[in-house]
Design an enzyme around this catalytic site. Structure first.
Site, short mmCIF file in Angstrom:
data_model
loop_
_atom_site.label_atom_id
_atom_site.label_comp_id
_atom_site.label_asym_id
_atom_site.label_seq_id
_atom_site.Cartn_x
_atom_site.Cartn_y
_atom_site.Cartn_z
N GLY A 11 0.84 -1.20 0.00
CA GLY A 11 0.00 0.00 0.00
C GLY A 11 0.86 1.24 0.00
N GLU A 12 0.23 2.40 0.00
CA GLU A 12 0.98 3.64 0.07
C GLU A 12 0.15 4.68 0.79
OE1 GLU A 12 1.62 6.05 -3.64
OE2 GLU A 12 0.57 4.35 -4.54
N ASP A 126 -4.07 7.03 17.08
CA ASP A 126 -4.61 6.78 15.74
C ASP A 126 -5.06 5.32 15.61
OD1 ASP A 126 -5.46 7.43 13.20
OD2 ASP A 126 -3.51 7.12 12.26
#
Length: 340
Positions: A11-12, A126
């Site tokens: 992913g990015e 987060d």
């Protein structure tokens, strides 16, 4: 980088690319997180430094392990144990919905990881399903500590002068505690406990509890769902920086039975204890592990009975251009451009 053979892209994000690779000396699969410098003169971002330093001092089965970190080109590469899936992936699989016993085991793992962080003075800030990775053995591990902070210890009696302010621009919106939505700069690990409640509710409902498109809508959804807070249910609410900037229609809220239909009362009660306006009253992770929810049938299942995502589990949730069965040369070209 010559010790690693790139297998594909995982992913990015905003800070760089995450690639799946093999560590050639050990033949072990790993995840490489390449973080680029935005400006050469700015040096390595404080978020990256925090994540590296935090992970280097953590030793917990339920927090992802940082194996190595090294400079590369105009950035650094962080090497993690390879995890084939995350909790978001597991919730998207319509063919294998999670059993109640499996949900309990996932929640135990999450709470043990959160408890470990909080006992060591770390606020994650987060927590969300996509930051909870699942190993090939079925173990849930907390990841992405880029926003993590050590909690300041208050020594003087006057908390307002002893505690230092933190940024309120943390946590992904759907899992952001209401005090953060009102601009709070002084808070503690209770913001993580709110996120745990949101995650738990999302697992039970198979959809997010509070899905706002912007901060105002997010706060509106929370207040409409849980009811308009009062000075009794939320002491100090009026002193929050953004409290007087906007008002919402009064709401009585809905019950946990309506919010979490088709779920047992014990599960509804535990979610409720996380989703409290008064952050001081949110149930701590360690105490939550003793909740009756985990000691009633169906009991949490053993690790042997947990879902075991294969190495290519993410394939069915990735866009076509990320398909690991396509020629891998495209991924290698992307990585070459990033590494320079």
């Amino acid at each position: 980088m010559d010790q690693y053979s790139i297998l594909g892209r995982i992913g990015e994000g905003a800070h760089g690319l995450v690639m799946r690779a093999v560590h050639l000396p050990t033949n072990k699969q790993v995840a490489l997180k390449k973080l680029l410098l935005k400006k050469l003169e700015d040096g390595i971002s404080i978020t990256v430094i925090r994540e590296v330093k935090t992970l280097q001092h953590i030793d917990c089965k339920y927090v992802v392990q940082l194996l190595d970190v090294f400079p590369q080109g105009l950035g650094i590469v962080m090497v993690f144990e390879f995890m084939p899936a995350d909790l978001w992936d597991m919730l998207q699989d319509p063919n294998e919905p999670l059993l109640d016993s499996q949900i309990k085991t996932y929640m135990q793992m999450l709470l043990r990881g959160v408890s470990y962080l909080h006992k060591n003075g770390v606020m994650h800030r987060d927590l969300k399903p996509s930051n909870l990775l699942i190993s090939k053995d079925g173990v849930l591990k907390i990841a992405d500590l880029g926003l993590a902070r050590l909690k300041w210890i208050n020594t003087p009696k006057d908390v307002s002068t002893s505690q230092r302010p933190y940024s309120h621009q943390v946590a992904t919106r759907w899992y952001r505690a209401p005090e953060l939505l009102y601009g709070a700069r002084y808070y503690d690990e209770a913001v993580d406990l709110w996120a745990v409640g949101c995650i738990f509710g999302e697992i039970l409902n198979r959809s997010p509890l509070f899905a706002g498109d912007n901060d105002i809508e997010q706060l509106c959804i929370v207040l409409q769902t849980l009811g308009t807070p009062t000075s009794e249910s939320w002491p100090g609410m009026e002193s929050l920086p953004d409290y007087n900037k906007i008002t919402f229609p009064a709401s009585k809220g809905i019950s946990m039975e309506q919010l979490l239909p088709d779920n047992i009362p014990d599960a509804q009660d535990l979610v409720k204890q996380f989703l409290l306006y008064d952050s001081k009253k949110r149930i701590p992770a360690e105490k939550a592990l003793q909740h009756i929810y985990f000691f009633s049938e169906p009991y949490p299942c053993s690790l042997e009975d947990m879902p075991k995502p294969g190495d290519d589990f993410r394939k069915k949730f990735l866009p076509k251009e990320y398909d690991v069965d396509e020629p891998i040369i495209n991924c290698l070209k992307d990585l070459k451009e990033i590494l320079g």
